[in-house]
Design a protein around this motif. Structure first.
Motif, short mmCIF file in Angstrom:
data_model
loop_
_atom_site.label_atom_id
_atom_site.label_comp_id
_atom_site.label_asym_id
_atom_site.label_seq_id
_atom_site.Cartn_x
_atom_site.Cartn_y
_atom_site.Cartn_z
N LYS A 2 -7.35 -2.96 2.60
CA LYS A 2 -8.42 -2.30 3.35
C LYS A 2 -9.80 -2.68 2.80
O LYS A 2 -10.79 -2.62 3.52
N ILE A 3 -9.86 -3.01 1.54
CA ILE A 3 -11.08 -3.54 0.93
C ILE A 3 -10.80 -5.00 0.58
O ILE A 3 -9.84 -5.30 -0.15
N THR A 4 -11.63 -5.90 1.09
CA THR A 4 -11.36 -7.33 0.93
C THR A 4 -12.47 -8.10 0.23
O THR A 4 -12.33 -9.30 0.01
N ASN A 5 -13.56 -7.42 -0.13
CA ASN A 5 -14.67 -8.10 -0.78
C ASN A 5 -15.20 -7.26 -1.93
O ASN A 5 -15.24 -6.02 -1.84
N LEU A 10 -8.76 1.56 -5.62
CA LEU A 10 -7.65 0.66 -5.94
C LEU A 10 -6.62 0.62 -4.82
O LEU A 10 -6.10 -0.44 -4.47
N ALA A 11 -6.32 1.80 -4.27
CA ALA A 11 -5.34 1.85 -3.18
C ALA A 11 -5.82 1.01 -2.00
O ALA A 11 -5.03 0.28 -1.38
N LYS A 12 -7.09 1.12 -1.69
CA LYS A 12 -7.64 0.33 -0.56
C LYS A 12 -7.65 -1.16 -0.87
O LYS A 12 -7.43 -1.99 0.01
N ILE A 13 -7.90 -1.50 -2.12
CA ILE A 13 -7.87 -2.91 -2.52
C ILE A 13 -6.46 -3.48 -2.38
O ILE A 13 -6.24 -4.55 -1.79
N PHE A 14 -5.48 -2.75 -2.90
CA PHE A 14 -4.12 -3.27 -2.94
C PHE A 14 -3.37 -3.11 -1.61
O PHE A 14 -2.25 -3.61 -1.48
#
Length: 368
Positions: A159-162, A152-156
């Motif tokens: 850092k994670i876009t897909n 979740l941290a990477k999504i928000f």
């Protein structure tokens, strides 16, 4: 258990609460007030109270106001939403009688709140516990997703876009994830929901979320929306979207919500019992009648849902308007009573633990 089968009821309650937030009052003219037969634990007083702030508690406040005004024909209680940050500011300015906030007064906010009270400190009274749901829009994914705090941290933080990223796949073995871009939604206004969700990420995934908890969403990127309703609507209308919101808004919008990772690496379902189990380890860290809470994010229990908020009613310990004090105390006493707390479960919230409920009732009784 809190499940999406409550969506219809939550939708109706949320609609009423949002109307209340928009109009600033609900005099319940369609009902017939009956002052001769007051509801148990509702002691009537006359006058008008004005309050504002947290939209997270708007559904609960809408029902409380209706119940109190049905029993007490000479009482008018106006509650506007506007967000926790705005509510605290209005309380400091002395334009409202109490504020609803999803976070306790900060060290920087406390002096101005105390000054407004003049003869006593402003205190935090926890009143409405509730879970923060992470809702998403993936029509082709039928089962609830698992999302760790790190993911979740990477999504928000962008850092994670897909959605077919390896980190999400690792959280969800065997789930066919779409090759679809992620659009995150966060609050654009000062919000206790932002504070509590960013606090969860900061405590559980510090390496991937290098920000402190903040009522103003601290991470870059994403789409800002005003109010929880704005986030829910944005996620609902955007394939690939994800956002954090109070549960009733997720159910109202018929959005699926994820099982969240906790400190023990367990993915925990959002249920009433799992929220209660997390709240059970919260500590009271305020002094005297200030009942500020501190959550235990090291809780590794497999049945403790870790993304939780508690809304506070911020009020003067002393220095309240003497003409309004009886109504203020009687209304808040009803909120803290069993009759006020028990129905919260049907609205997507969780009642206060019994020991904390007793402390809140005592604190309200001491207001002067």
């Amino acid at each position: 258990m809190i499940t999406k089968r409550h969506g219809v009821a939550a939708s109706a309650l949320a609609a009423g609460a949002l109307l209340l937030a928009a109009c600033g009052t609900d005099n319940n003219t369609s009902g017939a007030p009956n002052p001769n037969q007051p509801t148990a634990n509702i002691q009537c007083a006359s006058g008008t109270l004005t309050a504002a702030g947290s939209t997270a508690q708007a559904n609960a406040m809408s029902e409380w106001v209706k119940a109190y005004q049905n029993s007490c024909k000479d009482a008018t209680i106006n509650y506007q939403g506007g967000g926790s940050g705005k509510g605290v500011q209005q309380f400091q300015q002395g334009t409202i009688d109490f504020a609803g906030s999803d976070f306790a007064l900060s060290s920087s906010d406390q002096p101005a709140a105390d000054a407004r009270c003049k003869t006593g400190p402003a205190i935090n009274l926890p009143m409405v516990p509730g879970p923060i749901a992470v809702g998403y829009n993936l029509p082709d994914v039928k089962q609830p997703l698992n999302l760790s705090a790190s993911t979740l941290a990477k999504i928000f933080t962008g850092k994670i876009t897909n959605w077919d990223d390896q980190a999400i796949a690792t959280d969800n073995p065997g789930v066919k994830l779409p090759s679809l871009g992620i659009q995150t939604f966060h609050r654009s206004d000062g919000s206790g929901t932002s504070y509590n969700f960013s606090n969860y990420l900061a405590k559980e995934a510090k390496a991937d979320f290098p920000f402190e908890a903040n009522k103003n969403w601290p991470a870059p990127g994403g789409q800002g929306s005003n109010g929880t309703q704005g986030i829910a609507q944005g996620v609902k209308s955007t394939p690939g979207a994800i956002g954090y919101m109070e549960l009733s808004f997720a159910t109202q919008s018929q959005l699926p919500y994820a099982k969240l990772g906790n400190a023990g690496g367990k993915f925990v379902e959002l249920t009433t019992d799992n929220v209660k189990n997390f709240l059970a380890k919260a500590k009271t860290v305020g002094t005297g009648n200030d009942l500020k809470l501190e959550f235990d994010y090291t809780n590794a229990d497999a049945d403790a849902y870790p993304a939780v908020l508690v809304t506070y009613e911020i009020v003067c310990q002393s220095g309240n308007d003497s003409a309004k004090l009886p109504l203020l105390k009687n209304f808040l006493s009803y909120l803290a009573s069993n009759d006020g707390q028990t129905p919260l479960t049907n609205q997507g919230y969780v009642p206060l633990p019994a020991d904390l409920q007793t402390k809140v009732a005592a604190a309200v009784n001491s207001l002067a």
